[in-house]
Design a protein around this motif. Structure first.
Motif, PDB file in Angstrom:
ATOM      1  N   ILE A 226       6.862  15.252   2.296  1.00  0.00           N
ATOM      2  CA  ILE A 226       7.532  14.527   3.024  1.00  0.00           C
ATOM      3  C   ILE A 226       9.004  14.949   3.152  1.00  0.00           C
ATOM      4  O   ILE A 226       9.620  15.181   4.390  1.00  0.00           O
ATOM      5  CB  ILE A 226       7.851  13.488   2.854  1.00  0.00           C
ATOM      6  CG1 ILE A 226       6.033  12.516   3.390  1.00  0.00           C
ATOM      7  CG2 ILE A 226       8.356  11.974   4.308  1.00  0.00           C
ATOM      8  CD1 ILE A 226       5.162  11.372   3.211  1.00  0.00           C
ATOM      9  N   VAL A 227       9.560  14.847   2.471  1.00  0.00           N
ATOM     10  CA  VAL A 227      11.002  15.353   2.203  1.00  0.00           C
ATOM     11  C   VAL A 227      11.325  17.211   2.833  1.00  0.00           C
ATOM     12  O   VAL A 227      11.572  17.163   3.682  1.00  0.00           O
ATOM     13  CB  VAL A 227      12.070  15.186   0.341  1.00  0.00           C
ATOM     14  CG1 VAL A 227      13.206  15.767   0.746  1.00  0.00           C
ATOM     15  CG2 VAL A 227      12.140  13.129   0.623  1.00  0.00           C
ATOM     16  N   LEU A 228      10.457  17.496   2.326  1.00  0.00           N
ATOM     17  CA  LEU A 228      10.100  19.601   2.490  1.00  0.00           C
ATOM     18  C   LEU A 228       9.947  19.144   4.315  1.00  0.00           C
ATOM     19  O   LEU A 228      10.648  20.159   4.798  1.00  0.00           O
ATOM     20  CB  LEU A 228       9.263  19.980   2.605  1.00  0.00           C
ATOM     21  CG  LEU A 228       9.334  21.212   2.242  1.00  0.00           C
ATOM     22  CD1 LEU A 228      10.544  22.366   1.945  1.00  0.00           C
ATOM     23  CD2 LEU A 228       7.800  22.039   1.113  1.00  0.00           C
ATOM     24  N   LEU A 229       9.313  18.343   4.666  1.00  0.00           N
ATOM     25  CA  LEU A 229       8.971  18.547   6.304  1.00  0.00           C
ATOM     26  C   LEU A 229      10.242  17.644   6.840  1.00  0.00           C
ATOM     27  O   LEU A 229      10.398  18.687   8.134  1.00  0.00           O
ATOM     28  CB  LEU A 229       7.630  17.429   6.923  1.00  0.00           C
ATOM     29  CG  LEU A 229       7.316  17.468   8.512  1.00  0.00           C
ATOM     30  CD1 LEU A 229       6.499  18.360   8.010  1.00  0.00           C
ATOM     31  CD2 LEU A 229       6.281  16.165   8.206  1.00  0.00           C
ATOM     32  N   HIS A 230      10.597  17.409   6.584  1.00  0.00           N
ATOM     33  CA  HIS A 230      12.323  16.630   7.396  1.00  0.00           C
ATOM     34  C   HIS A 230      12.914  17.730   7.012  1.00  0.00           C
ATOM     35  O   HIS A 230      13.711  18.398   8.115  1.00  0.00           O
ATOM     36  CB  HIS A 230      12.734  15.435   6.359  1.00  0.00           C
ATOM     37  CG  HIS A 230      12.034  14.193   7.214  1.00  0.00           C
ATOM     38  ND1 HIS A 230      12.782  13.659   8.278  1.00  0.00           N
ATOM     39  CD2 HIS A 230      11.255  13.265   6.975  1.00  0.00           C
ATOM     40  CE1 HIS A 230      11.885  12.243   8.213  1.00  0.00           C
ATOM     41  NE2 HIS A 230      10.742  12.289   7.712  1.00  0.00           N
ATOM     42  N   GLN A 231      13.224  18.747   6.056  1.00  0.00           N
ATOM     43  CA  GLN A 231      13.857  19.483   6.217  1.00  0.00           C
ATOM     44  C   GLN A 231      13.591  21.036   6.840  1.00  0.00           C
ATOM     45  O   GLN A 231      14.446  21.411   7.709  1.00  0.00           O
ATOM     46  CB  GLN A 231      14.104  20.433   4.641  1.00  0.00           C
ATOM     47  CG  GLN A 231      14.391  19.458   3.429  1.00  0.00           C
ATOM     48  CD  GLN A 231      15.910  18.836   3.136  1.00  0.00           C
ATOM     49  OE1 GLN A 231      17.348  19.881   3.966  1.00  0.00           O
ATOM     50  NE2 GLN A 231      16.312  17.518   3.412  1.00  0.00           N
ATOM     51  N   LEU A 232      12.426  20.433   7.123  1.00  0.00           N
ATOM     52  CA  LEU A 232      11.785  22.182   7.689  1.00  0.00           C
ATOM     53  C   LEU A 232      12.021  21.967   9.505  1.00  0.00           C
ATOM     54  O   LEU A 232      12.399  22.458   9.952  1.00  0.00           O
ATOM     55  CB  LEU A 232      10.552  22.395   7.579  1.00  0.00           C
ATOM     56  CG  LEU A 232       9.797  22.844   6.518  1.00  0.00           C
ATOM     57  CD1 LEU A 232       8.187  23.170   5.848  1.00  0.00           C
ATOM     58  CD2 LEU A 232      10.801  24.227   5.825  1.00  0.00           C
TER      59      LEU A 232
ATOM     60  N   PRO B 239       0.718  -0.806  -0.116  1.00  0.00           N
ATOM     61  CA  PRO B 239      -0.117   0.436  -0.082  1.00  0.00           C
ATOM     62  C   PRO B 239       0.825   1.069  -0.139  1.00  0.00           C
ATOM     63  O   PRO B 239       1.721   1.470   0.250  1.00  0.00           O
ATOM     64  CB  PRO B 239      -0.854  -0.445   1.025  1.00  0.00           C
ATOM     65  CG  PRO B 239      -1.303  -1.110   1.255  1.00  0.00           C
ATOM     66  CD  PRO B 239       0.928  -2.070   1.273  1.00  0.00           C
ATOM     67  N   GLU B 240       0.335   2.050  -0.772  1.00  0.00           N
ATOM     68  CA  GLU B 240       0.975   3.544  -0.770  1.00  0.00           C
ATOM     69  C   GLU B 240       1.657   3.723   0.538  1.00  0.00           C
ATOM     70  O   GLU B 240       2.017   4.941   0.405  1.00  0.00           O
ATOM     71  CB  GLU B 240       0.646   4.338  -1.797  1.00  0.00           C
ATOM     72  CG  GLU B 240       0.219   4.288  -2.953  1.00  0.00           C
ATOM     73  CD  GLU B 240       0.562   4.934  -4.582  1.00  0.00           C
ATOM     74  OE1 GLU B 240      -0.559   6.208  -3.658  1.00  0.00           O
ATOM     75  OE2 GLU B 240       0.407   4.711  -5.189  1.00  0.00           O
ATOM     76  N   LYS B 241       0.275   3.916   1.465  1.00  0.00           N
ATOM     77  CA  LYS B 241       0.157   4.850   2.696  1.00  0.00           C
ATOM     78  C   LYS B 241       2.119   3.768   3.903  1.00  0.00           C
ATOM     79  O   LYS B 241       2.204   4.896   4.708  1.00  0.00           O
ATOM     80  CB  LYS B 241      -0.940   5.037   3.435  1.00  0.00           C
ATOM     81  CG  LYS B 241      -2.479   4.645   2.944  1.00  0.00           C
ATOM     82  CD  LYS B 241      -3.372   5.103   3.725  1.00  0.00           C
ATOM     83  CE  LYS B 241      -4.769   5.186   3.540  1.00  0.00           C
ATOM     84  NZ  LYS B 241      -5.970   5.071   3.685  1.00  0.00           N
TER      85      LYS B 241
ATOM     86  N   LEU C  36       4.000  13.760  -5.836  1.00  0.00           N
ATOM     87  CA  LEU C  36       3.211  15.204  -4.487  1.00  0.00           C
ATOM     88  C   LEU C  36       4.104  14.715  -3.038  1.00  0.00           C
ATOM     89  O   LEU C  36       4.401  15.809  -2.133  1.00  0.00           O
ATOM     90  CB  LEU C  36       2.582  15.901  -4.349  1.00  0.00           C
ATOM     91  CG  LEU C  36       1.888  16.890  -4.127  1.00  0.00           C
ATOM     92  CD1 LEU C  36       2.407  17.824  -4.473  1.00  0.00           C
ATOM     93  CD2 LEU C  36       0.252  16.883  -4.645  1.00  0.00           C
ATOM     94  N   VAL C  37       2.664  13.823  -2.643  1.00  0.00           N
ATOM     95  CA  VAL C  37       3.341  13.143  -1.242  1.00  0.00           C
ATOM     96  C   VAL C  37       4.245  13.312  -0.829  1.00  0.00           C
ATOM     97  O   VAL C  37       5.313  13.943   0.454  1.00  0.00           O
ATOM     98  CB  VAL C  37       2.842  12.615  -0.808  1.00  0.00           C
ATOM     99  CG1 VAL C  37       2.596  11.872   0.717  1.00  0.00           C
ATOM    100  CG2 VAL C  37       0.808  12.939  -1.100  1.00  0.00           C
ATOM    101  N   PHE C  38       6.043  12.273  -1.509  1.00  0.00           N
ATOM    102  CA  PHE C  38       6.893  11.983  -1.374  1.00  0.00           C
ATOM    103  C   PHE C  38       7.819  13.219  -0.752  1.00  0.00           C
ATOM    104  O   PHE C  38       8.488  13.730  -0.123  1.00  0.00           O
ATOM    105  CB  PHE C  38       7.552  11.943  -2.134  1.00  0.00           C
ATOM    106  CG  PHE C  38       8.813  11.478  -2.454  1.00  0.00           C
ATOM    107  CD1 PHE C  38       9.657  10.026  -1.713  1.00  0.00           C
ATOM    108  CD2 PHE C  38       9.908  11.792  -2.901  1.00  0.00           C
ATOM    109  CE1 PHE C  38      10.551   9.949  -0.913  1.00  0.00           C
ATOM    110  CE2 PHE C  38      11.178  11.655  -2.774  1.00  0.00           C
ATOM    111  CZ  PHE C  38      11.885  10.460  -1.832  1.00  0.00           C
ATOM    112  N   TRP C  39       7.626  14.819  -1.572  1.00  0.00           N
ATOM    113  CA  TRP C  39       8.092  15.754  -2.030  1.00  0.00           C
ATOM    114  C   TRP C  39       7.795  16.427  -0.649  1.00  0.00           C
ATOM    115  O   TRP C  39       8.390  17.283  -0.196  1.00  0.00           O
ATOM    116  CB  TRP C  39       8.433  16.602  -3.007  1.00  0.00           C
ATOM    117  CG  TRP C  39       9.369  15.877  -4.076  1.00  0.00           C
ATOM    118  CD1 TRP C  39       8.646  14.853  -5.180  1.00  0.00           C
ATOM    119  CD2 TRP C  39      10.488  16.001  -4.000  1.00  0.00           C
ATOM    120  NE1 TRP C  39       9.742  14.334  -6.186  1.00  0.00           N
ATOM    121  CE2 TRP C  39      11.070  14.546  -5.180  1.00  0.00           C
ATOM    122  CE3 TRP C  39      11.750  15.835  -3.451  1.00  0.00           C
ATOM    123  CZ2 TRP C  39      12.244  14.245  -5.348  1.00  0.00           C
ATOM    124  CZ3 TRP C  39      12.733  15.504  -3.262  1.00  0.00           C
ATOM    125  CH2 TRP C  39      13.191  14.679  -4.290  1.00  0.00           C
TER     126      TRP C  39
END
Length: 147
Positions: A123-129, A84-86, A118-121
Motif C-alpha cells: 500500500i505504501v509503495l502504491l502511494h509512492q508510485l 478486522p485487518e481489512k 507485506l500488504v501494508f508495504w
C-alpha cells in the motif's frame, strides 16, 4: 513468565511504563523520507490550482487509522473483539498509511505479522508510485499502462 511473553505487558518496561521506541531517530527519518514524495505531490497539486482535499484526506485518514490501531491493540490486550485487518488496510489505502506507520511503532502493533506487513508495504509503495506518476508523467503513465 517473562514480560515479553505476556500480551498484557507487551511494549512495557519492568516498571510497567511504556517502552521507548527502538531506533526512534532512524524510524522518524524513514517516515519523513516516505512522506516527502506525497507531501511534495500534494503541495505541487495545491499550488497549481488544485484542491486542498488530498492534504485533508491524508491527515484525516492518518488520524483515523492511527486510532484504529490503538483500539485494536487495546482490544488485543483485553481479549476483546478485534478490528478486522481489512479495515486497517482500507484506512491505509485511503491515505492513512503515515498514521498507521507511526501507530505500529508507538503501540508496537502489527509489526511482526509478515502477511500484514507485506500488504501494508505494498500500500505504501502504491502511494509512492501514484505520486511519482503524477509528478513525473502528469498522472498519465499508470493510467495508460494499467487501464
Amino acid at each position: 513468565m517473562t514480560l515479553r511473553s505476556d500480551p498484557q505487558h507487551a511494549g512495557r518496561t519492568a516498571a510497567g511504563r511504556p517502552a521507548a521506541v527502538r531506533f526512534l531517530k532512524l524510524k522518524l527519518l524513514a517516515l519523513l523520507l516516505l512522506c516527502a514524495l506525497p507531501v511534495y505531490g500534494v503541495a505541487t497539486y495545491w499550488s497549481g490550482g488544485g484542491s486542498w482535499l488530498p492534504a485533508a484526506v491524508y491527515a484525516l485518514m492518518s488520524v483515523i487509522t492511527s486510532a484504529l490501531y490503538g483500539y485494536d491493540k487495546q482490544q488485543a490486550q483485553r481479549g476483546g473483539q478485534r478490528t478486522p485487518e481489512k479495515l486497517l488496510h482500507a484506512g491505509e489505502l485511503l491515505g492513512g498509511w503515515p498514521g498507521a506507520l507511526l501507530a505500529q511503532q508507538v503501540f508496537r502493533h502489527k509489526t511482526r505479522k509478515f502477511s500484514y506487513q507485506l500488504v501494508f508495504w505494498l500500500i505504501v509503495l502504491l502511494h509512492q508510485l501514484f505520486w511519482m506518476d503524477r509528478l513525473l508523467f502528469g498522472g498519465n503513465f499508470l493510467s495508460r499502462h494499467l487501464f
